[in-house]
Design a protein around this motif. Structure first.
Motif, PDB file in Angstrom:
ATOM      1  N   GLN A  79     -21.188  49.362  11.793  1.00 25.99           N
ATOM      2  CA  GLN A  79     -20.097  48.261  11.389  1.00 25.99           C
ATOM      3  C   GLN A  79     -20.573  47.631  10.075  1.00 25.99           C
ATOM      4  O   GLN A  79     -19.923  47.166   9.331  1.00 25.99           O
ATOM      5  N   LEU A 136     -16.718  54.123  22.244  1.00 21.16           N
ATOM      6  CA  LEU A 136     -15.658  54.213  21.610  1.00 21.16           C
ATOM      7  C   LEU A 136     -14.727  53.027  22.565  1.00 21.16           C
ATOM      8  O   LEU A 136     -13.992  52.307  22.034  1.00 21.16           O
ATOM      9  N   SER A 137     -14.790  53.441  23.784  1.00 19.34           N
ATOM     10  CA  SER A 137     -13.992  52.840  24.790  1.00 19.34           C
ATOM     11  C   SER A 137     -14.378  51.299  25.078  1.00 19.34           C
ATOM     12  O   SER A 137     -13.464  50.354  25.285  1.00 19.34           O
ATOM     13  N   ALA A 181     -15.556  49.406  22.739  1.00 18.13           N
ATOM     14  CA  ALA A 181     -15.696  48.401  21.334  1.00 18.13           C
ATOM     15  C   ALA A 181     -14.214  47.633  21.281  1.00 18.13           C
ATOM     16  O   ALA A 181     -13.448  48.202  21.589  1.00 18.13           O
ATOM     17  N   ALA A 182     -14.517  46.619  20.389  1.00 19.56           N
ATOM     18  CA  ALA A 182     -13.211  45.893  20.299  1.00 19.56           C
ATOM     19  C   ALA A 182     -12.360  46.506  18.965  1.00 19.56           C
ATOM     20  O   ALA A 182     -12.868  47.303  18.249  1.00 19.56           O
ATOM     21  N   TRP A 183     -11.345  46.012  19.063  1.00 18.49           N
ATOM     22  CA  TRP A 183     -10.678  46.286  17.701  1.00 18.49           C
ATOM     23  C   TRP A 183     -10.798  45.330  16.522  1.00 18.49           C
ATOM     24  O   TRP A 183     -10.551  45.688  15.469  1.00 18.49           O
ATOM     25  N   PHE A 184     -11.340  44.106  16.967  1.00 16.21           N
ATOM     26  CA  PHE A 184     -11.546  43.015  15.754  1.00 16.21           C
ATOM     27  C   PHE A 184     -12.795  42.333  15.937  1.00 16.21           C
ATOM     28  O   PHE A 184     -12.878  41.937  17.225  1.00 16.21           O
ATOM     29  N   SER A 185     -13.611  42.197  15.060  1.00 15.80           N
ATOM     30  CA  SER A 185     -14.804  41.276  15.207  1.00 15.80           C
ATOM     31  C   SER A 185     -15.258  40.859  13.991  1.00 15.80           C
ATOM     32  O   SER A 185     -15.419  41.519  13.020  1.00 15.80           O
ATOM     33  N   VAL A 198     -13.580  46.048  11.999  1.00 17.45           N
ATOM     34  CA  VAL A 198     -12.807  47.028  13.105  1.00 17.45           C
ATOM     35  C   VAL A 198     -14.252  47.806  13.905  1.00 17.45           C
ATOM     36  O   VAL A 198     -14.702  48.841  13.436  1.00 17.45           O
ATOM     37  N   LYS A 206     -14.211  49.475  16.533  1.00 24.19           N
ATOM     38  CA  LYS A 206     -14.001  50.780  16.893  1.00 24.19           C
ATOM     39  C   LYS A 206     -14.528  51.883  15.685  1.00 24.19           C
ATOM     40  O   LYS A 206     -14.715  52.811  16.022  1.00 24.19           O
ATOM     41  N   VAL A 207     -14.371  51.382  14.381  1.00 24.43           N
ATOM     42  CA  VAL A 207     -14.880  52.606  13.418  1.00 24.43           C
ATOM     43  C   VAL A 207     -16.316  52.826  13.572  1.00 24.43           C
ATOM     44  O   VAL A 207     -16.755  53.961  13.647  1.00 24.43           O
TER      45      VAL A 207
END
Length: 607
Positions: free
Chosen positions: A58, A220-221, A223-227, A333, A335-336
């Motif tokens: 990230q 993946l499950s 991880a957050a969508w935004f940080s 993101v 999740k990426v």
């Protein structure tokens, strides 16, 4: 005005957003895999958890985007105002793995931060220091980077170092699938399929691994969508040996960035200005230091994006800035990053083996294109590669050194690179190498009988060949014309024998000052010419200064005492200032006589 017809958008042009956005995304796709490969490889080799790996990926995306934007839109002296895409550098990987295994991540980021000052200093003073790192040294270091990373790629292809199923047929089959798909696309496909062959190969390998149940989707499950990024997530620690090891990598990436800046501006038909070089390198160092504070590995320019600029003819810095904005968005993101963290080791190994081998090939290409295969250079190549691989393959030879020295010289990159640097400075250069390069030139009596330099006939045949070579490589060639001041008065006052002695002494000053690739000729009478392959104007000006200084020393030391003679020099550079041999000679000659008119004993040109 555009520099060449093939350029669609020049550096400061602003394409319409409908064009600029997809062009920016194209830059992201060209560098994405390489950018995330470094943290993935480093994390696996050091033995980090999936969550830590995702965080490193990230931050690699985020800081690559920030660095790319700063190169396009500088902050003070940080940034070159150039279309340069930045990303996590493979050059640092071996050092990161070595330091990480022995000391941990905090020491890695401490070394990255402290050593980043080196590249900032080099950027400010690049004009004076660039000559220490000629293509010979750079090519050896690049070859060593590839060679020392190949074992890492093999470990990954087998399933990862320490894995229970290390070397299983399943792991090797997945890696072989990635390798085969990449090779087939690269060899037989066209356009985007060929240029994205490694990325496609990794995607195919990932799907195969997922079908075989080899992909763990838990990161993946989780991880957050935004940080938002957190500074000093893994802390900072400092020790002299890791800092020195990382500093050497910064020196090498400095020279790589110089080449990339030159390459990207070659697309618009010009060389980089001193401000562009300085700003680009300072941004390299400053953004790498900032990256360390946010737990990302050092950034540098990406050569594949340089190739994309030359291929598409889109050299707009606003386009690369849009690509940087997309990278920043991806870096926010988690999740990426987590998605990339799920890629199995065998998949990374299949793609990594190709990339590492291509790094070696790039170094070999630099040597073939820009260094002469003289006996001297081949000896330097052999000794440097031998020692570099020796300490990598047999690290126990250093067991009696202190822990710090083992860390430093246990790196084949440092041992081999330092060897190349020292030998290149210590071993004398032989101007006969230039003669061997032009064995096909059949000028009868190519040497001047009095001075031993090449003669005018040889010069007339060789200059067009050297300019054609320069045109193929995309690197500049400069021409020096030097004339001895008041030489007729020396002959009239002291006689022709003393005049001949002065000519021979100046020829000696030339030979003592030149590189092995340079071609020194007696142009006629008391006038001399020097062809300087792969040398821009400032480098030629520095060399002219060394020649005049050496002449002064030789004259003062001569026995019996010799008439003191100065020289006036004119310099011109291909292709920036002249595009043919005739134009180059004419411009250098005009500058020579401008120097004569304005007082003699000076250098004109080479700015």
């Amino acid at each position: 005005m555009r520099a060449a017809a093939r350029i669609t958008y020049d550096v400061d042009d602003r394409p319409p957003l409908v064009e600029a956005v997809p062009l920016g995304i194209q830059h992201v796709t060209a560098m994405l895999l390489s950018n995330v490969t470094v943290p993935l490889l480093a994390a696996g080799a050091i033995g980090l958890t999936g969550g830590t790996t995702a965080a490193l990926v990230q931050m690699a995306l985020l800081m690559a985007g920030v660095a790319t934007i700063v190169q396009s839109y500088p902050i003070g002296i940080v940034g070159g105002r150039i279309p340069m895409v930045m990303g996590t550098s493979m050059i640092f990987l071996a050092a990161i793995i070595g330091i990480g295994r022995e000391y941990g991540l905090a020491m890695v980021f401490g070394a990255c931060l402290a050593a980043s000052v080196i590249e900032i200093v080099l950027g400010v003073s690049i004009a004076r220091l660039k000559r220490l790192f000629p293509p010979l040294v750079n090519s050896i270091v690049v070859m060593l980077i590839g060679l020392t990373l190949i074992p890492v790629g093999m470990d990954y292809a087998a399933g990862g170092r320490g894995a229970e199923d290390y070397g299983s047929l399943t792991n090797l089959g997945i890696a072989a699938t990635v390798l085969l798909v990449t090779l087939l696309l690269n060899r037989f496909a066209r356009g985007l399929l060929a240029s994205a062959s490694v990325l496609i190969g990794v995607v195919v390998g990932y799907l195969v691994a997922a079908g075989l149940g080899r992909v763990d989707f838990s990161p993946l499950s989780e991880a957050a969508w935004f940080s938002l990024p957190l500074p000093l997530r893994f802390g900072l620690e400092f020790a002299w040996a890791p800092i020195l090891l990382m500093a050497f990598a910064y020196v090498i990436t400095t020279m790589e960035t110089v080449g990339d800046i030159s390459g990207v501006l070659a697309a618009v038909g010009r060389e980089p200005t001193e401000a562009e070089l300085r700003g680009g390198l300072v941004a390299d160092g400053a953004m790498s230091g900032l990256a360390a504070l946010f737990s990302a590995f050092p950034n540098t320019s990406y050569s594949q994006n340089v190739g994309l600029v030359n291929f598409t003819g889109v050299a707009s810095r606003h386009v690369t800035a849009i690509g940087g904005m997309f990278l920043v968005a991806l870096g926010l993101v988690p999740k990426v990053g987590a998605l990339f963290a799920t890629v199995p080791a065998a998949v990374i190994g299949g793609g990594g083996l190709i990339m590492f081998a291509m790094i070696f090939s790039s170094g070999a290409s630099i040597f073939h294109r820009s260094a002469e295969a003289s006996r001297r250079n081949l000896v330097i190549l052999a000794v440097s590669i031998g020692l570099g691989l020796g300490v990598e393959l047999r690290p126990d030879v250093l067991q009696n050194l202190s822990a710090g020295l083992r860390t430093l010289f246990g790196s084949g990159l440092v041992t081999g690179g330092v060897t190349a640097l020292v030998l290149n400075l210590a071993l004398p250069m032989d101007q006969r190498a230039a003669g061997r390069r032009y064995e096909r030139v059949r000028t009868p009596g190519a040497r001047d009988a009095l001075t031993g330099l090449f003669n005018r006939g040889f010069f007339d045949e060789v200059l067009p060949l050297e300019l054609a070579r320069s045109d193929r490589s995309g690197l500049p060639t400069s021409l020096i014309l030097a004339d001895l001041d008041h030489f007729k008065a020396v002959n009239d006052r002291y006689g022709h024998q003393e005049g001949d002695r002065v000519l021979r002494t100046f020829a000696r000053a030339l030979i003592d000052s030149l590189r092995s690739a340079d071609v020194a000729c007696r142009f006629g009478g008391e006038e001399f010419a020097v062809i300087l392959p792969h040398a821009a104007g400032p480098a030629a000006r520095q060399l002219a200064g060394r020649i005049r200084e050496r002449m002064a020393v030789l004259s003062s030391e001569a026995e019996p005492p010799m008439a003191q003679v100065t020289a006036t020099v004119g310099i011109a550079t291909f292709p920036r200032e002249a595009t043919t041999a005739e134009e180059l000679i004419r411009l250098a000659d005009e500058r020579l006589y401008e120097g004569k008119r304005t007082g003699r004993d000076r250098v004109v040109g080479g700015r």
